[in-house]
Design a protein around this motif. Structure first.
Motif, PDB file in Angstrom:
ATOM      1  N   LEU A   1     -52.411  72.721  19.662  1.00  7.61           N
ATOM      2  CA  LEU A   1     -53.055  72.011  18.565  1.00  7.61           C
ATOM      3  C   LEU A   1     -52.119  72.049  17.351  1.00  7.61           C
ATOM      4  N   PRO A   2     -51.676  70.880  16.843  1.00  8.67           N
ATOM      5  CA  PRO A   2     -50.738  70.887  15.710  1.00  8.67           C
ATOM      6  C   PRO A   2     -51.389  71.228  14.371  1.00  8.67           C
ATOM      7  N   LEU A   3     -52.664  70.867  14.226  1.00 13.89           N
ATOM      8  CA  LEU A   3     -53.392  71.138  12.986  1.00 13.89           C
ATOM      9  C   LEU A   3     -54.752  71.746  13.282  1.00 13.89           C
ATOM     10  N   PRO A   4     -55.002  72.996  12.906  1.00 15.82           N
ATOM     11  CA  PRO A   4     -54.015  73.925  12.352  1.00 15.82           C
ATOM     12  C   PRO A   4     -53.179  74.546  13.470  1.00 15.82           C
ATOM     13  N   ALA A   5     -51.932  74.820  13.182  1.00 16.55           N
ATOM     14  CA  ALA A   5     -51.032  75.412  14.172  1.00 16.55           C
ATOM     15  C   ALA A   5     -51.132  76.930  14.115  1.00 16.55           C
ATOM     16  N   SER A   6     -51.326  77.539  15.266  1.00 14.96           N
ATOM     17  CA  SER A   6     -51.425  78.999  15.317  1.00 14.96           C
ATOM     18  C   SER A   6     -50.043  79.624  15.158  1.00 14.96           C
ATOM     19  N   GLU A   7     -50.022  80.918  14.857  1.00 13.88           N
ATOM     20  CA  GLU A   7     -48.735  81.603  14.732  1.00 13.88           C
ATOM     21  C   GLU A   7     -47.985  81.597  16.064  1.00 13.88           C
ATOM     22  N   ALA A   8     -48.740  81.668  17.186  1.00 15.39           N
ATOM     23  CA  ALA A   8     -48.111  81.644  18.510  1.00 15.39           C
ATOM     24  C   ALA A   8     -47.425  80.298  18.757  1.00 15.39           C
ATOM     25  N   THR A   9     -48.081  79.212  18.324  1.00 16.30           N
ATOM     26  CA  THR A   9     -47.492  77.878  18.465  1.00 16.30           C
ATOM     27  C   THR A   9     -46.204  77.773  17.664  1.00 16.30           C
ATOM     28  N   LEU A  10     -46.233  78.274  16.441  1.00 16.98           N
ATOM     29  CA  LEU A  10     -45.052  78.216  15.574  1.00 16.98           C
ATOM     30  C   LEU A  10     -43.906  79.058  16.131  1.00 16.98           C
ATOM     31  N   ILE A  11     -44.242  80.219  16.665  1.00 19.34           N
ATOM     32  CA  ILE A  11     -43.210  81.095  17.239  1.00 19.34           C
ATOM     33  C   ILE A  11     -42.543  80.419  18.433  1.00 19.34           C
ATOM     34  N   HIS A  12     -43.359  79.794  19.288  1.00 16.98           N
ATOM     35  CA  HIS A  12     -42.813  79.076  20.441  1.00 16.98           C
ATOM     36  C   HIS A  12     -41.941  77.912  19.975  1.00 16.98           C
ATOM     37  N   PHE A  13     -42.412  77.182  18.973  1.00 12.97           N
ATOM     38  CA  PHE A  13     -41.668  76.039  18.438  1.00 12.97           C
ATOM     39  C   PHE A  13     -40.314  76.478  17.879  1.00 12.97           C
ATOM     40  N   ILE A  14     -40.328  77.534  17.087  1.00 13.02           N
ATOM     41  CA  ILE A  14     -39.088  78.041  16.490  1.00 13.02           C
ATOM     42  C   ILE A  14     -38.118  78.495  17.576  1.00 13.02           C
ATOM     43  N   SER A  15     -38.659  79.155  18.595  1.00 14.70           N
ATOM     44  CA  SER A  15     -37.826  79.624  19.701  1.00 14.70           C
ATOM     45  C   SER A  15     -37.146  78.462  20.417  1.00 14.70           C
ATOM     46  N   GLU A  16     -37.903  77.388  20.653  1.00 15.47           N
ATOM     47  CA  GLU A  16     -37.341  76.211  21.320  1.00 15.47           C
ATOM     48  C   GLU A  16     -36.282  75.542  20.447  1.00 15.47           C
ATOM     49  N   GLU A  17     -36.578  75.406  19.162  1.00 13.11           N
ATOM     50  CA  GLU A  17     -35.657  74.734  18.251  1.00 13.11           C
ATOM     51  C   GLU A  17     -34.362  75.516  18.066  1.00 13.11           C
TER      52      GLU A  17
END
Length: 317
Positions: free
Chosen positions: A54-70
């Protein structure tokens, strides 16, 4: 006193004219910033769609995964800008953002220490690689038609990935001699025209683009857009999507996807043009580089490391 740059002083102009010019430049800057935010947010939404987050609101787990991929392909400064865009989207939606979560910030600090602002150099998509990649694309699907058009147009224009996806229908002029594209280069904040010639084979960027536009029923705005599993055409692709598309088809072609990204299209064009005997001035005119010295230093000299290498003397044994 209003200074347009370090060299141009407009103080002799009437104050009203100075303020008008300042307003025009400020509006242009705001438009570029808005485009960057839009691209970053679309990139994050596509990531969330891919992993069913879910992009809004984005959980901390989602952000961590996103940062890791980027972090696999992006510099720390680029990831930081994207996180800022995600935070802005949450503020606009009046939602709490997890972008300042301690673990998220710790991960960003770790990337800054270990990765810094250096990104892995990607391989140029030379003609043989381009042919292999195009040949494996399934053009019976709408997504395949888009990917073929994007890769061929990106390669033939030699544009940066962000500039490829910023092209709108209104920027295209089809003529009996080829295709003219009015491009706004985000890095240089400069407008210029690129001319693309047709190819009388299966690798014509103009024909493949026309096929995609017709099938996707695109008549205005962005020419390269997301396509879901139900073949619904969505929003403008992000610059990162170009890298994902290149990697996907490079892997399908039996190439190492980690060696290819969006910049492979630009560097591949330059490499092929130089190998075909085009002089650096002509290449610069097409690619928009600020000087031929940059092309020589970053591309030609790298190519010559393999062509004119004294270690080849071992083959005489």
């Amino acid at each position: 006193m209003f200074m347009l740059s370090n060299e141009i002083n407009l103080s002799a102009m009437p104050q009203a004219d100075q303020e008008r010019i300042a307003s025009i430049l400020e509006n242009a800057k705001a438009a570029n910033t808005k485009l960057a935010y839009e691209s970053d947010w679309n990139n994050f939404k596509q990531f969330c769609s891919k992993f069913n987050y879910l992009p809004l609101p984005a959980s901390e787990a989602t952000l961590i995964h996103f940062i890791s991929e980027e972090s696999k392909t992006c510099k720390h400064s680029t990831i930081k800008r994207k996180i800022s865009s995600i935070s802005k989207a949450h503020k606009m939606a009046k939602l709490m953002s997890n972008t300042t979560h301690p673990i998220v910030e710790e991960l960003m600090d770790s990337i800054a220490r270990t990765k810094g602002n250096h990104s892995t150099s990607k391989k140029a998509m030379v003609l043989d690689d381009l042919k292999r990649i195009i040949d494996v694309i399934d053009t019976s699907t709408l997504q395949g038609k888009r990917d073929k058009a994007l890769i061929l147009l990106g390669w033939s224009t030699a544009l940066r990935r962000g500039d490829i996806v910023s092209i709108n229908m209104e920027d295209l002029v089809f003529t009996d001699k080829g295709l003219e594209i009015d491009v706004f280069e985000q890095k240089k904040k400069k407008q210029r025209k690129i001319v693309i010639l047709p190819a009388n084979n299966n690798y014509c960027p103009i024909e493949t683009l026309l096929v995609w536009l017709k099938e996707a029923r695109i008549k205005s705005d962005s020419i390269f857009r997301a396509v879901n599993k139900a073949n619904n055409v969505g929003e403008r692709l992000s610059g990162e999507s170009v890298a994902d598309i290149v990697k996907k088809h490079a892997k399908a072609a039996g190439l190492n996807p980690e060696l290819y990204a969006g910049h492979s299209l630009r560097s591949g064009h330059i490499t092929a043009a130089h190998d075909e005997g085009f002089d650096l001035s002509t290449i610069r005119q097409h690619t928009g580089h600020s000087s031929i010295e940059i092309i020589d230093r970053h591309y030609v000299q790298t190519m010559n490391n393999y062509k004119n290498n004294t270690s080849s003397t071992l083959s005489k044994l």
